[in-house]
Design a protein around this motif. Structure first.
Motif, PDB file in Angstrom:
ATOM      1  N   ALA A  53       0.833  -1.216   0.000  1.00 52.82           N
ATOM      2  CA  ALA A  53       0.000   0.000   0.000  1.00 52.82           C
ATOM      3  C   ALA A  53       0.862   1.258   0.000  1.00 52.82           C
ATOM      4  O   ALA A  53       0.542   2.237  -0.665  1.00 52.82           O
ATOM      5  CB  ALA A  53      -0.944  -0.006   1.208  1.00 52.82           C
ATOM      6  N   GLN A  54       1.982   1.226   0.748  1.00 51.03           N
ATOM      7  CA  GLN A  54       2.871   2.389   0.790  1.00 51.03           C
ATOM      8  C   GLN A  54       4.031   2.277  -0.199  1.00 51.03           C
ATOM      9  O   GLN A  54       4.647   3.283  -0.557  1.00 51.03           O
ATOM     10  CB  GLN A  54       3.467   2.568   2.196  1.00 51.03           C
ATOM     11  CG  GLN A  54       2.577   3.313   3.179  1.00 51.03           C
ATOM     12  CD  GLN A  54       1.421   2.470   3.654  1.00 51.03           C
ATOM     13  OE1 GLN A  54       1.608   1.289   3.924  1.00 51.03           O
ATOM     14  NE2 GLN A  54       0.244   3.034   3.745  1.00 51.03           N
ATOM     15  N   THR A  55       4.329   1.058  -0.605  1.00 56.59           N
ATOM     16  CA  THR A  55       5.535   0.837  -1.403  1.00 56.59           C
ATOM     17  C   THR A  55       5.511   1.606  -2.714  1.00 56.59           C
ATOM     18  O   THR A  55       6.515   2.219  -3.113  1.00 56.59           O
ATOM     19  CB  THR A  55       5.706  -0.683  -1.679  1.00 56.59           C
ATOM     20  OG1 THR A  55       5.538  -1.401  -0.464  1.00 56.59           O
ATOM     21  CG2 THR A  55       7.075  -0.976  -2.266  1.00 56.59           C
ATOM     22  N   VAL A  56       4.370   1.589  -3.390  1.00 55.58           N
ATOM     23  CA  VAL A  56       4.264   2.284  -4.679  1.00 55.58           C
ATOM     24  C   VAL A  56       4.527   3.785  -4.493  1.00 55.58           C
ATOM     25  O   VAL A  56       5.302   4.396  -5.230  1.00 55.58           O
ATOM     26  CB  VAL A  56       2.881   2.043  -5.317  1.00 55.58           C
ATOM     27  CG1 VAL A  56       2.671   2.933  -6.524  1.00 55.58           C
ATOM     28  CG2 VAL A  56       2.743   0.569  -5.712  1.00 55.58           C
ATOM     29  N   THR A  57       3.897   4.369  -3.481  1.00 52.25           N
ATOM     30  CA  THR A  57       4.098   5.796  -3.203  1.00 52.25           C
ATOM     31  C   THR A  57       5.550   6.105  -2.892  1.00 52.25           C
ATOM     32  O   THR A  57       6.144   7.031  -3.443  1.00 52.25           O
ATOM     33  CB  THR A  57       3.230   6.216  -1.997  1.00 52.25           C
ATOM     34  OG1 THR A  57       1.872   5.924  -2.311  1.00 52.25           O
ATOM     35  CG2 THR A  57       3.374   7.691  -1.707  1.00 52.25           C
TER      36      THR A  57
ATOM     37  N   ARG B  85      16.884   3.026  -4.287  1.00 52.85           N
ATOM     38  CA  ARG B  85      16.538   1.609  -4.445  1.00 52.85           C
ATOM     39  C   ARG B  85      15.932   1.104  -3.139  1.00 52.85           C
ATOM     40  O   ARG B  85      16.478   1.346  -2.061  1.00 52.85           O
ATOM     41  CB  ARG B  85      17.775   0.801  -4.795  1.00 52.85           C
ATOM     42  CG  ARG B  85      18.218   1.017  -6.259  1.00 52.85           C
ATOM     43  CD  ARG B  85      19.389   0.119  -6.635  1.00 52.85           C
ATOM     44  NE  ARG B  85      20.583   0.443  -5.863  1.00 52.85           N
ATOM     45  CZ  ARG B  85      21.277  -0.404  -5.109  1.00 52.85           C
ATOM     46  NH1 ARG B  85      20.889  -1.676  -5.031  1.00 52.85           N
ATOM     47  NH2 ARG B  85      22.348  -0.021  -4.441  1.00 52.85           N
ATOM     48  N   PHE B  86      14.801   0.404  -3.257  1.00 51.87           N
ATOM     49  CA  PHE B  86      14.076  -0.069  -2.076  1.00 51.87           C
ATOM     50  C   PHE B  86      14.191  -1.583  -1.942  1.00 51.87           C
ATOM     51  O   PHE B  86      14.043  -2.317  -2.920  1.00 51.87           O
ATOM     52  CB  PHE B  86      12.597   0.318  -2.159  1.00 51.87           C
ATOM     53  CG  PHE B  86      12.397   1.808  -2.029  1.00 51.87           C
ATOM     54  CD1 PHE B  86      12.187   2.385  -0.792  1.00 51.87           C
ATOM     55  CD2 PHE B  86      12.481   2.629  -3.146  1.00 51.87           C
ATOM     56  CE1 PHE B  86      12.051   3.759  -0.666  1.00 51.87           C
ATOM     57  CE2 PHE B  86      12.344   4.002  -3.033  1.00 51.87           C
ATOM     58  CZ  PHE B  86      12.122   4.576  -1.792  1.00 51.87           C
TER      59      PHE B  86
ATOM     60  N   ALA C 116       2.128  -7.231  -3.242  1.00 51.84           N
ATOM     61  CA  ALA C 116       2.896  -5.984  -3.320  1.00 51.84           C
ATOM     62  C   ALA C 116       3.678  -5.935  -4.629  1.00 51.84           C
ATOM     63  O   ALA C 116       3.744  -4.891  -5.292  1.00 51.84           O
ATOM     64  CB  ALA C 116       3.835  -5.878  -2.116  1.00 51.84           C
ATOM     65  N   LYS C 117       4.238  -7.090  -5.003  1.00 59.03           N
ATOM     66  CA  LYS C 117       5.022  -7.137  -6.250  1.00 59.03           C
ATOM     67  C   LYS C 117       4.124  -6.860  -7.457  1.00 59.03           C
ATOM     68  O   LYS C 117       4.506  -6.146  -8.379  1.00 59.03           O
ATOM     69  CB  LYS C 117       5.715  -8.493  -6.376  1.00 59.03           C
ATOM     70  CG  LYS C 117       6.580  -8.598  -7.627  1.00 59.03           C
ATOM     71  CD  LYS C 117       7.744  -9.535  -7.468  1.00 59.03           C
ATOM     72  CE  LYS C 117       8.517  -9.668  -8.798  1.00 59.03           C
ATOM     73  NZ  LYS C 117       8.584  -8.417  -9.570  1.00 59.03           N
TER      74      LYS C 117
END
Lengths: 267, 267
Positions: free
Chosen positions: A49-53, A62-63, A76-77
């Motif tokens: 939910a937060q990863t894209v933002t 790089r995350f 999430a992927k």
């Protein structure tokens, strides 16, 4: 990690998390971005939910996004792939047994994670050990004791308290937002700074009435109905009255208030 | 006006109101200023805690500051005189029987007043009638149900609730902050906009620990001890435990949260 995830993993819950992330993106994330070239650990990415933002706001960083649930990682992927992001790598891992060397990351980020852990200070100390010298940590948490509204309702507060009790029984802490400062100081971070992010909703803000009061907060409380009844901590009638009163705060003359807390510190 | 003023009129209470005004000036007032030449009614100026700030921030505007208490007016006048202000005129008056013609003012301002009135919408409608076309109203109120803290404490919440009950018994409403939007809409104002002003205090902010957690909020609750005991709504031991727990939130690992609400509207 022996905590159960109090919100469960069903599809409706995932839709709720995505609505929540959409409505609250600016409030929670607009002041978070990482320099190009930096390597950031997202601890507990859930369904992304937060990863894209995060990844969109820091395209040059790089995350490494980890979560304990392989299913959540898979979702999430899919979300970061759909968004065309190439700067996120996922890995299934337990926050208390992370497969990374000390001082591997420039920055650490976690959102709505500590609330589910029975040993938040231990988790923070582990994350601190992963930071390079001068690295920062950013933690975002809610606080369900920060919810108040008009019309006020004891039934509604009782229904909210069911989630607080269930989360406590699962080893978590639904009141952790207000505690971020002392927890981060205890874990050894320097220059800890906490800023509250209050969501104020009245009927002049219809997107928040729908997206936050109804689809995020009230839906979250509604989502623990079966668990609360099974745990015997509330009668069905009282719980349902509380949910009705929460929806009532989304009416024309209703008001709903809730606060998130965002903390930063130096490792 | 048949309401009693729940905080009383003793010197210690006045010192508290001045501490409060000093600590909170920027949070509450930094976005209020009136154009040169405009005429502003300050309804319920009390001892002038806000009057000096208001008049200093709008040196070209003229203020008519009214209050029901002649003693408070006298103190307010001493404060504006001491500050060298010449743009404030005081007048003793009841908000429900104001000696002004309709459409006499460009703007109306009131801070911590509605909470003490049993008919807030009627008061707002009267103030609306005093505004020239296009004039604005600005209302600031607290909300004692917005207080939460770490460590959490039922005793402390009970002590706070004593003030809420006393204020209700006196015809007021200590939870009015969250209700400003519906009240102002009901009174007929247009373009009503409410913004919360949350005070977040941890031990990295020692001025707020002293000036807000201890000297403003906890002192205010402590100030109703005798009234609460006389009303028989709490036992001395329980009340004192609550006050101790409120002071406890001012400790190194303590956190205190409270929200004010600021509303503006067009007449």
């Amino acid at each position: 990690m022996n905590e159960r995830y109090v919100h469960g993993y069903d599809p409706r819950e995932n839709a709720r998390l995505q609505d929540q992330a959409g409505t609250l993106v600016d409030l929670l994330h607009s002041d978070t971005s990482y320099p190009a070239g930096s390597v950031v650990l997202e601890a507990g990415c859930g369904v992304g939910a937060q990863t894209v933002t995060l990844a969109q706001r820091s395209p040059g960083a790089r995350f490494m996004s980890i979560d304990i649930s392989p299913d959540s990682i898979a979702q999430a992927k899919r979300r970061t792939d759909a968004a065309g992001l190439t700067n996120v790598q996922f890995r299934q891992a337990d926050i208390f047994a992370l497969p990374f060397d000390a001082e591997s990351f420039d920055h650490v980020f976690a959102c709505f994670v500590l609330e589910h852990l029975s040993r938040p200070v231990a988790a923070l100390a582990i994350l601190k050990g992963l930071l390079k010298p001068g690295g920062t940590i950013t933690m975002i948490e809610g606080d369900h004791g920060s919810a108040y509204f008009h019309p006020a309702s004891d039934d509604a507060q009782r229904a909210i308290h069911c989630l607080i009790e269930l989360q406590q029984a699962a080893g978590g802490n639904a009141l952790i937002g207000r505690q971020l400062y002392p927890l981060m100081v205890e874990a050894g971070f320097d220059a800890v700074h906490v800023s509250p992010r209050m969501v104020y909703v009245d009927s002049s803000k219809p997107a928040l009435v729908e997206g936050f009061t109804k689809k995020t907060f009230t839906a979250m409380i509604e989502g623990v109905r079966e668990s609360a009844l099974a745990a015997g901590i509330v009668e069905p009638k009282a719980f349902d009255a509380g949910i009705r009163d929460l929806y009532r705060t989304a009416g024309t003359d209703g008001v709903f208030c809730y606060s998130f807390f965002k903390a930063t510190g130096l490792g």
